[in-house]
Design an enzyme around this catalytic site. Structure first.
Site: not given
Length: 226
Positions: A11, A128, A175
């Protein structure tokens, strides 16, 4: 490190980077030189970049009002509320509420420019699970938070014969944490590069790193893996 090894970039998107990201991770940009070096100084068997690609305000095939957005609940960001647990009537889970971020089609959803230029054509992008269901959040690059949906990441890694996964990215306490734990759960040797991760809550980062070690993750430096 003689086994087949993948570099997993979690990310690294504009909305998670200061100064302008809507959900900027403090000191998030400090990881970039280390990430660039890892991409440049080693030939990886596989490079994977996960991407939050959330709700879209203009496309009918993407859900609106995601459960993780504070705006959905008319609440303050960075507060927590109970939300229904899928497939378990009457049960709830705690949901952290975030500012709207990584909305599909926005600059904030895109990979950081320097990273985008270094990924190369062979890099695999894993979307995701957030965009698949408005009612459940997705921190891990492997699955949503309730394991109702799995991304292609497990199949991608096993298909390439990967045994070791080296993880960098944002954010350590969300994450990165969920992705690293899942990597261990699914049987990969998992290395987290300390210089190349940052957390939303800096005070919680050391505790999270300890938890990752309890799961079997190895905390390493850039020098250990280049």
């Amino acid at each position: 490190m003689k086994t087949k090894t993948a570099l997993l970039l979690v990310d690294i998107q504009n909305d998670f980077l200061p100064p302008d990201g809507s959900l900027a991770v403090p000191e998030g940009r400090d990881i970039l030189p280390h990430v660039y070096r890892l991409l440049a100084d080693r030939q990886w068997d596989l490079v994977v970049a996960s991407q939050v690609r959330g709700v879209c305000s203009c496309c009918a095939d993407h859900p609106h009002g995601h459960v993780s957005f504070a705006s959905t609940h008319h609440a303050e960001p960075f507060t927590s509320i109970p939300v229904p647990k899928l497939h378990a009537p009457g049960e709830t889970v705690q949901q952290m509420l975030w500012p709207d971020h990584c909305v599909q089609g926005t600059h904030g959803c895109e990979f950081e420019a320097g990273l985008k230029g270094k990924l190369g054509q062979d890099a695999v992008v894993i979307q995701k699970a957030r965009g698949t269901n408005v009612a459940v959040d997705a921190y891990s690059a492997f699955a949503d938070n309730q394991y109702t949906f799995f991304t292609p990441l497990i199949k991608t890694l096993h298909g390439a014969g990967i045994e070791t996964v080296v993880i960098v990215g944002l954010a350590t306490d969300y994450c990165v944490r969920f992705t690293a734990i899942d990597s261990c759960k699914f049987g990969f040797r998992t290395l987290v590069v300390k210089e190349a991760v940052r957390g939303v809550d800096a005070s919680a980062t050391e505790k999270v790193l300890g938890e990752l070690q309890d799961w079997g993750c190895e905390l390493v430096s850039v020098e250990d893996v280049v």
